[in-house]
Structures are given as C-alpha cells and as structure tokens.
Design a protein around this motif. Structure first.
Motif, PDB file in Angstrom:
ATOM      1  N   ASN A 196      -4.337  -6.317  10.893  1.00 61.46           N
ATOM      2  CA  ASN A 196      -3.543  -5.154  11.305  1.00 61.46           C
ATOM      3  C   ASN A 196      -3.249  -4.232  10.126  1.00 61.46           C
ATOM      4  O   ASN A 196      -2.771  -4.674   9.084  1.00 61.46           O
ATOM      5  N   VAL A 197      -3.538  -2.972  10.324  1.00 59.86           N
ATOM      6  CA  VAL A 197      -3.110  -1.925   9.381  1.00 59.86           C
ATOM      7  C   VAL A 197      -2.462  -0.829  10.216  1.00 59.86           C
ATOM      8  O   VAL A 197      -2.763  -0.665  11.396  1.00 59.86           O
ATOM      9  N   TYR A 198      -1.599  -0.114   9.607  1.00 57.38           N
ATOM     10  CA  TYR A 198      -0.810   0.873  10.354  1.00 57.38           C
ATOM     11  C   TYR A 198      -1.006   2.278   9.772  1.00 57.38           C
ATOM     12  O   TYR A 198      -0.909   2.473   8.557  1.00 57.38           O
ATOM     13  N   ILE A 199      -1.269   3.226  10.660  1.00 58.53           N
ATOM     14  CA  ILE A 199      -1.329   4.628  10.253  1.00 58.53           C
ATOM     15  C   ILE A 199      -0.117   5.342  10.854  1.00 58.53           C
ATOM     16  O   ILE A 199       0.403   4.940  11.890  1.00 58.53           O
ATOM     17  N   VAL A 200       0.292   6.364  10.176  1.00 56.30           N
ATOM     18  CA  VAL A 200       1.426   7.138  10.676  1.00 56.30           C
ATOM     19  C   VAL A 200       0.895   8.153  11.683  1.00 56.30           C
ATOM     20  O   VAL A 200       0.154   9.073  11.333  1.00 56.30           O
ATOM     21  N   ASN A 201       1.276   7.970  12.940  1.00 57.29           N
ATOM     22  CA  ASN A 201       0.773   8.842  13.997  1.00 57.29           C
ATOM     23  C   ASN A 201       1.552  10.154  14.068  1.00 57.29           C
ATOM     24  O   ASN A 201       1.028  11.188  14.464  1.00 57.29           O
ATOM     25  N   SER A 202       2.813  10.109  13.703  1.00 59.91           N
ATOM     26  CA  SER A 202       3.662  11.297  13.720  1.00 59.91           C
ATOM     27  C   SER A 202       4.893  11.024  12.876  1.00 59.91           C
ATOM     28  O   SER A 202       5.071   9.923  12.360  1.00 59.91           O
ATOM     29  N   ILE A 203       5.745  12.029  12.750  1.00 56.21           N
ATOM     30  CA  ILE A 203       7.014  11.827  12.055  1.00 56.21           C
ATOM     31  C   ILE A 203       8.144  12.093  13.032  1.00 56.21           C
ATOM     32  O   ILE A 203       8.012  12.892  13.962  1.00 56.21           O
ATOM     33  N   ASP A 204       9.247  11.445  12.829  1.00 52.90           N
ATOM     34  CA  ASP A 204      10.427  11.609  13.677  1.00 52.90           C
ATOM     35  C   ASP A 204      11.308  12.689  13.069  1.00 52.90           C
ATOM     36  O   ASP A 204      11.854  12.520  11.985  1.00 52.90           O
ATOM     37  N   THR A 205      11.439  13.793  13.768  1.00 52.04           N
ATOM     38  CA  THR A 205      12.190  14.924  13.219  1.00 52.04           C
ATOM     39  C   THR A 205      13.595  15.032  13.802  1.00 52.04           C
ATOM     40  O   THR A 205      14.220  16.085  13.722  1.00 52.04           O
ATOM     41  N   THR A 206      14.089  13.972  14.423  1.00 47.14           N
ATOM     42  CA  THR A 206      15.451  14.008  14.954  1.00 47.14           C
ATOM     43  C   THR A 206      16.436  13.563  13.886  1.00 47.14           C
ATOM     44  O   THR A 206      16.090  12.882  12.926  1.00 47.14           O
ATOM     45  N   PHE A 207      17.658  13.962  14.045  1.00 49.51           N
ATOM     46  CA  PHE A 207      18.716  13.492  13.162  1.00 49.51           C
ATOM     47  C   PHE A 207      19.989  13.359  13.982  1.00 49.51           C
ATOM     48  O   PHE A 207      20.110  13.911  15.072  1.00 49.51           O
TER      49      PHE A 207
END
Length: 239
Positions: A196-207
């Motif tokens: 298993n390797v993980y790629i960043v599919n998106s970023i979370d822009t909530t706060f």
C-alpha cells in the motif's frame, strides 16, 4: 452677506471713464436704479418692479433701506456677532476637528495595513507548512516504492543469472553457484504481493470557527466582512 446678495440680481457696476453704463444703472434693463427690493435685498429699477423678476415684491426707498441696513449692522455689533474672535474660535474648532479626522484616518489605515500584513504572513506560513507536509508524505511513499523497485530489480538480476547458469555445461560451476541458484529460485517462486502506498487525492479546505465548519468559499466571503469599525477580533482556524 449684503454684497453677496447684491450680486444675485440686478446690480450696480463701478465704472471707469471708458465704461458705457452710468453709475447706478440696472444691468438688465439699462435704467437708473431707484429702489431697494426688501424681498431679495438688491437694488432695482422701475422695470424690474413693474415687469421684471421683482414684480409684486416689497420695496423701500434707497435711503430708508440704507438706514435699516446700518441699524441692523449696529445691532449686530452690539450683540457681538461681528466680533472676529468669535468666528476665529469657531474656525479653530473646525480645523482642529479636520486635523483629528485626518489623524484618525491615518491611524485606521495603518491598523488595516498591519492587520492584513499579519493575515498574509499567517497564510504564507500555513502554505509553507502544507507544502512541506505534502512533500514529506510523498517522500515517504516514494521511498516505499523505491524499496520494492530495488527488490524486484534484484529478482530480475537473479533470474538472468539463473538462466545463464542453466545454459552452462560446466557442472563444477553449477555446484559452485548452487547456494545462489537455489536461493534465487526460492526467491523467484515467491508470489508477488500488493503493497500500500498513498497519494493525496485532494486537500481539505474547511476550517472550524466556534465549532462551525466552513468551506473555503464561505471563509473567503467571511473575510470580506471580517474587518469592521470598532473592536478587533481574532479568528483561529486550522486546515
């Protein structure tokens, strides 16, 4: 005030020897000024009164109008209205107010500059943190891939070696390489497994703001109304 009012209607004109109009002549009707319009506070001629814009207005003889005006001026002087000190005091207060307003404006503008400088600095700092976090994540994942690549490059090399030795007719060479050959075949018999390797599919822009979740567009809209006149507030967020 009187001189200003005289300018608003038919008026006299101070003439030199070359002027064509006589002193005390109506500039509209070219007739001698003979009365004073008490409604408009200007000198008028008979045509002004009978047919012109002052028709139906109250008028006085010029000598009476002069006495009334002088009387009003004398009374104003007695009442202290004409004292220059009075107007000077008011002007000082007005100019001080203007100066205070300008100082206040510059102070607020400076606070705005400082506030947004802090915001820009915090946003840049957070950007650098996120970029560093992403780079670290991918570095770890790539290292895992590199490890597996090296393992399979080694297996490929062993397969080449075994194929080459299998073609050899030198029995002594086979016995001499027996450990390597048997070990390689055992390694090559192993069934491939998935890692298993993980790629960043998106970023979370909530706060979060006081436990209320906002997305990026809402946050941007909120920033437009964030700075207001009055006490300053500090919003904290994480992403």
């Amino acid at each position: 005030m009187i001189s200003e009012q005289l300018k608003s209607g038919p008026s006299t004109k101070q003439l030199n020897s070359d002027d064509t109009l006589r002193v005390g002549e109506c500039t509209t009707h070219k007739r001698q000024l003979e009365a004073f319009c008490t409604s408009c506070h200007v000198l008028i001629c008979p045509t002004c009164l009978m047919f012109g814009e002052h028709k139906g207005h109250l008028v006085d003889q010029m000598d009476k109008a002069t006495k009334d005006i002088r009387s009003s001026m004398d009374q104003a002087a007695k009442d202290g209205i004409l004292r220059l000190e009075k107007t000077e005091t008011v002007l000082v207060d007005i100019r001080h107010t203007k100066l205070t307003f300008e100082e206040s404006k510059q102070k607020v503008l400076k606070e705005v500059e400082q506030t947004f400088a802090i915001i820009f600095k915090l946003i840049k700092q957070r950007k650098d943190e996120v970029i560093n976090m992403i780079n670290q994540h991918y570095e770890i994942q790539v290292n895992n891939i590199d490890t597996q690549e090296q393992i399979w490059m080694d297996k490929q090399s062993r397969a080449y070696d075994v194929i080459k030795l299998a073609k050899s007719t030198n029995d002594y060479q086979l016995l001499e390489k027996a450990t390597y050959i048997l070990e390689s075949m055992e390694i090559l018999r192993q069934t491939p497994t998935y890692k298993n390797v993980y790629i960043v599919n998106s970023i979370d822009t909530t706060f979060n703001l006081n436990n209320i979740s906002l997305n990026l567009s809402e946050f941007q809209k909120g920033l437009q109304n964030w700075i207001k006149l009055g006490d300053s507030v500090l919003i904290q967020f994480k992403c």
